[in-house]
Design a protein around this motif. Structure first.
Motif, PDB file in Angstrom:
ATOM      1  N   LYS A  43       0.678  -1.292   0.049  1.00 16.28           N
ATOM      2  CA  LYS A  43      -0.015  -0.090  -0.057  1.00 16.28           C
ATOM      3  C   LYS A  43       0.902   1.213  -0.035  1.00 16.28           C
ATOM      4  O   LYS A  43       1.983   1.479   0.399  1.00 16.28           O
ATOM      5  N   TYR A  44       0.388   2.498  -0.508  1.00 12.39           N
ATOM      6  CA  TYR A  44       1.143   3.679  -0.551  1.00 12.39           C
ATOM      7  C   TYR A  44       1.783   3.887   0.829  1.00 12.39           C
ATOM      8  O   TYR A  44       2.899   4.170   0.878  1.00 12.39           O
ATOM      9  N   SER A  45       1.121   3.636   1.881  1.00 13.78           N
ATOM     10  CA  SER A  45       1.681   3.930   3.224  1.00 13.78           C
ATOM     11  C   SER A  45       2.713   3.017   3.826  1.00 13.78           C
ATOM     12  O   SER A  45       3.440   3.340   4.714  1.00 13.78           O
ATOM     13  N   GLU A  46       3.021   1.845   3.142  1.00  8.65           N
ATOM     14  CA  GLU A  46       3.852   0.790   3.489  1.00  8.65           C
ATOM     15  C   GLU A  46       5.169   1.111   2.701  1.00  8.65           C
ATOM     16  O   GLU A  46       6.052   0.335   2.981  1.00  8.65           O
ATOM     17  N   ILE A  47       5.289   2.070   2.070  1.00  5.19           N
ATOM     18  CA  ILE A  47       6.439   2.347   0.837  1.00  5.19           C
ATOM     19  C   ILE A  47       7.419   3.064   1.786  1.00  5.19           C
ATOM     20  O   ILE A  47       7.228   4.161   1.910  1.00  5.19           O
ATOM     21  N   THR A  48       8.461   2.514   2.090  1.00  9.93           N
ATOM     22  CA  THR A  48       9.608   3.175   2.994  1.00  9.93           C
ATOM     23  C   THR A  48      10.217   4.110   1.940  1.00  9.93           C
ATOM     24  O   THR A  48      10.834   5.002   2.667  1.00  9.93           O
ATOM     25  N   ALA A  49      10.427   4.086   0.793  1.00 11.22           N
ATOM     26  CA  ALA A  49      11.265   4.703  -0.148  1.00 11.22           C
ATOM     27  C   ALA A  49      10.504   6.229  -0.223  1.00 11.22           C
ATOM     28  O   ALA A  49      11.449   7.315  -0.278  1.00 11.22           O
ATOM     29  N   TRP A  50       9.277   6.730   0.065  1.00 10.73           N
ATOM     30  CA  TRP A  50       8.761   7.923   0.156  1.00 10.73           C
ATOM     31  C   TRP A  50       9.538   8.721   1.048  1.00 10.73           C
ATOM     32  O   TRP A  50       9.694   9.944   0.789  1.00 10.73           O
ATOM     33  N   SER A  51       9.964   8.449   2.146  1.00  8.44           N
ATOM     34  CA  SER A  51      10.622   9.004   3.003  1.00  8.44           C
ATOM     35  C   SER A  51      11.919   9.867   2.400  1.00  8.44           C
ATOM     36  O   SER A  51      12.432  10.950   2.660  1.00  8.44           O
ATOM     37  N   LYS A  52      12.684   9.114   1.557  1.00 12.11           N
ATOM     38  CA  LYS A  52      13.743   9.693   0.600  1.00 12.11           C
ATOM     39  C   LYS A  52      13.342  10.572  -0.352  1.00 12.11           C
ATOM     40  O   LYS A  52      13.975  11.629  -0.438  1.00 12.11           O
ATOM     41  N   CYS A  53      12.098  10.285  -1.046  1.00  9.19           N
ATOM     42  CA  CYS A  53      11.746  10.777  -2.262  1.00  9.19           C
ATOM     43  C   CYS A  53      11.067  12.405  -1.666  1.00  9.19           C
ATOM     44  O   CYS A  53      11.503  13.389  -2.515  1.00  9.19           O
ATOM     45  N   VAL A  54      10.575  12.694  -0.448  1.00  8.89           N
ATOM     46  CA  VAL A  54       9.956  13.712  -0.228  1.00  8.89           C
ATOM     47  C   VAL A  54      10.716  14.520   0.498  1.00  8.89           C
ATOM     48  O   VAL A  54      10.280  15.778   0.835  1.00  8.89           O
ATOM     49  N   THR A  55      12.218  14.418   0.483  1.00  9.45           N
ATOM     50  CA  THR A  55      13.028  15.311   0.969  1.00  9.45           C
ATOM     51  C   THR A  55      13.230  16.496  -0.353  1.00  9.45           C
ATOM     52  O   THR A  55      13.594  17.562   0.171  1.00  9.45           O
ATOM     53  N   CYS A  56      12.736  16.073  -1.431  1.00  5.60           N
ATOM     54  CA  CYS A  56      12.660  17.314  -2.562  1.00  5.60           C
ATOM     55  C   CYS A  56      11.409  17.033  -3.015  1.00  5.60           C
ATOM     56  O   CYS A  56      10.857  18.229  -3.355  1.00  5.60           O
ATOM     57  N   HIS A  57      10.542  15.912  -3.363  1.00  2.05           N
ATOM     58  CA  HIS A  57       9.299  15.801  -4.014  1.00  2.05           C
ATOM     59  C   HIS A  57       8.201  15.903  -3.111  1.00  2.05           C
ATOM     60  O   HIS A  57       7.543  15.008  -2.873  1.00  2.05           O
TER      61      HIS A  57
END
Length: 123
Positions: A43-57
């Motif tokens: 699920k969207y909320s289970e994707i750990t990569a987002w924490s790295k992506c949102v430092t810019c995105h």
């Protein structure tokens, strides 16, 4: 055999391979093959990569804080991430994201993105 019959015969004889549909049409890059019949996408909320992506995105960032990330490409909300799922696949698969000097994604994080974006972007 007519050209139409030949074309249909060739189409029907082609192997059915699971593929990543980036949704980018002719502009889309090559992506990983994901067999959505055999993987359970996170699920969207289970994707750990987002924490790295949102430092810019992130939609909350502006100007220099985005480090040149396009304003319309964000991953801080489900709707934004879903709208940019094809971009995520292409950029990560091609090695363009994350850029050098930024926290890099593990193979498991890349797989999370590929599976989620390829298999109906579950919320």
């Amino acid at each position: 055999m007519t050209l139409r019959t030949l074309s249909l015969a060739l189409l029907l004889s082609a192997p059915l391979l699971p593929a990543c549909d980036s949704g980018e049409g002719d502009e889309g890059g090559e992506g990983p093959n994901v067999d959505c019949a055999t993987v359970t996408p996170p699920k969207y909320s289970e994707i750990t990569a987002w924490s790295k992506c949102v430092t810019c995105h992130s939609s909350t960032l502006t100007g220099a804080a985005r480090a040149n990330a396009p304003a319309a490409i964000n991953y801080d909300t489900y709707d934004a991430a879903k709208a940019n799922a094809a971009t995520a696949i292409d950029e990560v698969y091609e090695g363009a994201m994350p850029p050098a000097g930024s926290p890099q994604l593990s193979d498991a994080e890349k797989t999370q993105i590929y599976n989620w974006a390829s298999c109906d972007t579950p919320n």
